[in-house]
Every structure is written in C-alpha cells, then in structure tokens.
Design a protein around this motif. Structure first.
Motif, PDB file in Angstrom:
ATOM      1  N   ALA A 136     -27.497 -22.611  54.547  1.00 38.81           N
ATOM      2  CA  ALA A 136     -27.620 -21.241  54.042  1.00 38.81           C
ATOM      3  C   ALA A 136     -26.295 -20.500  54.136  1.00 38.81           C
ATOM      4  O   ALA A 136     -25.945 -19.712  53.246  1.00 38.81           O
ATOM      5  CB  ALA A 136     -28.695 -20.498  54.822  1.00 38.81           C
ATOM      6  N   PHE A 173     -28.616 -15.980  51.776  1.00 39.62           N
ATOM      7  CA  PHE A 173     -28.689 -16.671  53.063  1.00 39.62           C
ATOM      8  C   PHE A 173     -30.146 -16.875  53.484  1.00 39.62           C
ATOM      9  O   PHE A 173     -30.560 -17.982  53.849  1.00 39.62           O
ATOM     10  CB  PHE A 173     -27.934 -15.872  54.124  1.00 39.62           C
ATOM     11  CG  PHE A 173     -27.971 -16.496  55.491  1.00 39.62           C
ATOM     12  CD1 PHE A 173     -27.064 -17.478  55.840  1.00 39.62           C
ATOM     13  CD2 PHE A 173     -28.930 -16.111  56.422  1.00 39.62           C
ATOM     14  CE1 PHE A 173     -27.108 -18.069  57.106  1.00 39.62           C
ATOM     15  CE2 PHE A 173     -28.984 -16.687  57.668  1.00 39.62           C
ATOM     16  CZ  PHE A 173     -28.062 -17.675  58.016  1.00 39.62           C
ATOM     17  N   ILE A 199     -32.148 -19.350  50.956  1.00 44.83           N
ATOM     18  CA  ILE A 199     -31.763 -20.756  51.089  1.00 44.83           C
ATOM     19  C   ILE A 199     -32.154 -21.307  52.452  1.00 44.83           C
ATOM     20  O   ILE A 199     -32.577 -22.470  52.579  1.00 44.83           O
ATOM     21  CB  ILE A 199     -30.247 -20.916  50.866  1.00 44.83           C
ATOM     22  CG1 ILE A 199     -29.879 -20.486  49.443  1.00 44.83           C
ATOM     23  CG2 ILE A 199     -29.813 -22.357  51.118  1.00 44.83           C
ATOM     24  CD1 ILE A 199     -30.537 -21.310  48.360  1.00 44.83           C
ATOM     25  N   ALA A 200     -32.053 -20.497  53.495  1.00 42.64           N
ATOM     26  CA  ALA A 200     -32.420 -20.954  54.838  1.00 42.64           C
ATOM     27  C   ALA A 200     -33.889 -21.346  54.907  1.00 42.64           C
ATOM     28  O   ALA A 200     -34.258 -22.380  55.475  1.00 42.64           O
ATOM     29  CB  ALA A 200     -32.110 -19.869  55.872  1.00 42.64           C
TER      30      ALA A 200
END
Length: 533
Positions: free
Chosen positions: A227, A191, A194-195
């Motif tokens: 994300a 998370f 990707i964020a």
C-alpha cells in the motif's frame, strides 16, 4: 451399492446446469460490483465488462473455496445420504436446477435477486423433500448463520459506507478548495484501499497465507508495504499528472502519468482542439476542382433511377451467408455491452436525483480513478463469494461420483472454481446490463466519490465474510451501502428510491420459496419415480 463413476449422467448434467447457474450469477450480480462505477461514469459498460472478466475470475479461483465449502456441506446433513450417496448427487443436481431456473428468470426480467438466497433456498427445498425438515442444519453454523448474515451485511455495509462518505464529504468535497484538499488526501485513500485488498488476497490466495508469510503480522506488514508503494506512486506520479491535466489543462494521455516528473510542459487541450479544427477547416477549402467535380458526380449518382440501382446491386458481389452470420453473431455478442444503464434521462428519477448534493467536478474527477480500484476490489470480492453458489453443489456431485461415498469436508478442486469463474464472466458480459440498469442511479444518484465509498464498504464487508466462510449476499451489501450513501444527502430520505428498495426486498423474500419449491418438487419427482431394478 454405488460404485465409483456410477451415475455419470448426473455429473454430466450437473456440469451443464452449474454453468447455467454461474451464468445467471454473473448476469444478475454483475450490478453489485460495477453498477455504481458505470452509473457515475467512471467506467463505460464495455470497460466494466472487460475489467470484470479478470477480477471476477481471479476472485473465484483465489478465494472461492471457503464459501464454496459452506454451500457444499454447511446446510444439508450429509449423514442422511451415507447409505445412498447417489441420492445426494441427485439432491445437488435438483438444487442447481432450482437455483438456475430462478436466477435466469430474474435476469430475463431485470429483477435484482440474490443468487445466494437462491441456492440456499434450493438446497433447503431438496432437503425437506427428501428427509423432512430434520435434514437441514437450521441452527448456528447452518441456515441461521446464513439468514442472519442477510440482515447484518446490508446494515454493516451501510454503516461503513456512511462513515467513509461522511469523512470524505467533510474532509474534501464541502471545502472551499476541494480539489486542493483532494490532492492532499487522495494518497491516503489509495493507501487504505490497496492495503485492504492486498491483505485479503495474501491471506487467502493459494501458496500464501499466515503460515507462509510469517503469521498475521507478516501478512499485515507486507500489505502495508504494498500500500505504501502505491501511495508513493499516487503522490509523485498520479497527483502531479492530475494537477497538470485538470488545472493546467495540458493535453496529457493516461500513459504520461508514468513519466510525468520528467515531462516538459505540453500544449493545452484548447490549443490541440483549435489546431484540429483548423486542419479540418483547411482541408475543406483546399479541395481541388477535380475533387469538387467528382463530389458532384457522386451526388448525381444518388439520383439514379430504381432500375439503375437494381442493375448496380446485381453487379455488386453479394455478401456470403457466412459473412452475414458472422456479422449477426458479433452484433449479438456485443449487444450486452452496448447498452445505456445510467438512467439519467429517466423522468421518473429526476426529482430523486435533484436531491443529491453536487460537488466540484475537479474534486469528483479524482475519485474516478479511485473508483476503478474499488470496482475491481468489489468485483474480486463478488467472484470470491458468489462462485460458491454454483460450484458448491457441483463439487459435492463430483466428490461422490469420484469416490462413491459421502464426505463431510473435501477441498474444492481448482478446475471447478475456474469453470464457475468462466460462467460468471460470460453471464455478466452478455446479460449483466439488465440488472445493472435496475441498480446504481436507480437507487440514488451516484458520482465518483459516492460510488467509491459504496464499493469500498461493500467489498470490505464481502471480503471479510468470505474470509470466515460466510456466504453473504453481495446484492444486499451494495444495496445497503447505496441506500446509506443516499441518506447522507441533506434531504436524504428524498434522495433514495424507496420503491426500488422495497422491490429489492420483495425479490429477496420470494427467492427462497421460489427456488426451494422448484428444486424440492423436482427432487420429489425424480427420487420417487418408477425405475427398473
């Protein structure tokens, strides 16, 4: 008075030299993005080169314009060249020559230098040669900003890397059931990673940004949404796939990950291996008598006399010259990706590697997949930042050639960013292994978890600086992050190759005067040479 499209030769030569500079950037700075991934065995060198061909190119095209503008007009004073725009063209050409000469020399000998240092030093050199020190922006917003970033970026990247690795070490790696804790927390890592990447891409990619996506809140919201999707995929597809593959020892391919919730129990890896061995063993004993006789005849044929061998070779068709040249060319092209750069058999590094903590293999295996993502992110950041070192000067040359005037701020054409991205890709695929061998495990021992933390920290630092138009050195960021990871071991100071770090520091220091001297002398000779009127 200069007319539009005058001095086309400067533009033409500049395109060639800019490509050479981009080639050198790819060949030298590839280690910054993928050395840790290859060193930890998360990726092979060939896989790293293939992935980087896409991520470096996209980073250059999507986010390269900001830092290219800083290199193009943030160091020299364009006002000094308003009356003679062609002299700024010549100055940028000489700067490219000085930078390319130094970076390519460093690539040849495997020296990990900063391409950012190189182009900045070259531009300073031509500025001083042309108009003296007053022609350079020495204050904040010019050289001072860039120089300060060289000291700030490795420290910041090191602190971020140390923080991420310390959290990872205590939350997962040092626990009794580290694999179980890794399965619980790896979606969180997905998370966050990707964020961060989605945020920077949407903030700067053409056709996106705050205005299009509803302000900063919209950008953040979409990044978090993307994300969350990846984290959900990790939770319900990736994690069950890893558990069944690692703990259940099921024979699963990577593509089974996408159907794992509906996939029935499969045979174990040991069962598949035993079946393959049995098939091979059975094929040996089921050979027919005729086949055995033929095999015996083949062995006897190997004992032919020299005269008979010569006759056979005369009868056999000779390989054509084209085929030989093709084979040789393929061998040359593949040479750059068929190299061992991990340094695990280097006796000089054995003691340093022995001071690194070793964690459970299953837990480390989880971070191999995360490291592929952060390697892509680091490579994307590298392309966004370092493409400016080659295309900044050539974009200035192109603007003057196309307008016959000097402008303070003109956008960087996308085709120039594409051109620079291609040069970087070719450089890293053919010569990147030389510098990659000097990084990675040569600084400290890397495992997937360590590589993930170092790459995430370095990429975060570089992407942030690219956002504000500050051309930091990717080399310094990943080196600072690598050193910090090494220091996080129990005997931290013994787990770091201080000699190599000192060598890196020396190469950074001499880069400025070396590139600046070459560029400055070349500009002084060209600008003061006799010419016809």
């Amino acid at each position: 008075m200069m007319e539009i499209h005058d001095y086309t030769w400067i533009f033409a030569v500049g395109m060639v030299v800019a490509f050479m500079d981009a080639y050198g950037i790819g060949a030298n700075d590839v280690a910054n993005s993928f050395a840790t991934s290859v060193s930890s065995n998360s990726l092979t060198l060939a896989q790293a080169c293939i992935v980087a061909c896409f991520t470096e190119f996209l980073g250059a095209v999507l986010l390269g314009a900001n830092t290219a503008g800083t290199i193009k007009g943030g160091i020299l004073s364009p006002a000094n060249y308003v009356e003679q725009p062609e002299m700024l063209m010549l100055a940028m050409l000489c700067a490219l020559c000085g930078s390319a000469a130094w970076v390519l020399t460093a690539c040849k000998f495997g020296w990990p230098v900063s391409s950012t240092h190189s182009i900045v030093g070259a531009i300073i050199g031509v500025g001083i040669a042309g108009f003296g020190p007053s022609s350079i922006f020495w204050g904040w917003g010019g050289v001072a900003t860039i120089i300060s970033s060289w000291f700030i970026s490795p420290i910041v990247a090191g602190l971020v890397a140390a923080a991420i690795y310390t959290i990872t070490k205590h939350a997962i790696l040092r626990r009794v059931e580290s694999f179980k804790w890794g399965i619980r927390l790896v979606p969180v890592y997905f998370f966050v990673t990707i964020a961060i990447e989605a945020f920077y891409i949407m903030l700067e990619a053409p056709g996106l940004g705050e205005d299009v996506l509803g302000g900063m809140g919209g950008v953040i919201g979409i990044a978090l949404g993307i994300a969350a999707v990846f984290a959900a995929f990790c939770q319900f597809f990736f994690c069950p796939w890893v558990v069944r593959r690692v703990k259940g020892r099921e024979y699963l391919k990577w593509y089974h990950m996408f159907v794992i919730p509906w996939l029935s129990k499969r045979r174990t890896i040991e069962e598949v291996d035993a079946e393959k061995n049995a098939q091979n063993h059975g094929s040996i004993h089921s050979t027919s008598p005729n086949e055995l006789l033929n095999a015996g005849d083949e062995k006897m044929n190997k004992l032919d006399t020299d005269g008979e061998v010569i006759i056979d070779e005369a009868v056999a068709p000779k390989e054509s010259m084209f085929a030989r040249l093709k084979t040789k060319a393929v061998s040359k092209l593949m040479n750059g990706i068929n190299q061992d750069v991990r340094n695990l058999e280097n006796e000089k590094l054995t003691d340093m590697h022995a001071n690194a903590e070793i964690f459970e293999d299953d837990a480390e295996y989880l971070f191999s997949f995360l490291q592929v993502i952060t390697a892509c992110m680091a490579s994307f950041a590298h392309g966004s930042n370092d493409v400016s070192n080659a295309v900044g000067p050539i974009s200035s040359i192109y603007e003057i050639w196309n307008s016959a005037s000097v402008s303070d701020s003109v956008g960087i054409p996308v085709w120039i960013l594409v051109y620079g991205g291609i040069g970087i890709d070719i450089g890293l695929a053919t010569m990147g292994y030389r510098v990659m061998r000097a990084m990675g495990n040569n600084i400290t021992f890397f495992t997937p978890s360590r590589g993930f933390c170092a790459e995430l920290a370095a990429a975060l630092t570089v992407l942030t600086c690219s956002k504000i138009g500050l051309p930091v050195s990717t080399t310094l960021c990943i080196t600072g992050a690598s050193a910090a990871i090494g220091l996080c071991n129990k005997n931290g100071y013994k787990a770091v190759n201080w000699k190599m770090l000192g060598f890196c520091g020396l190469s950074w220091i001499i880069t400025l005067p070396c590139a600046g001297t070459v560029a400055g002398l070349l500009f002084a000779i060209c600008s003061n040479a006799p010419h016809f009127t």
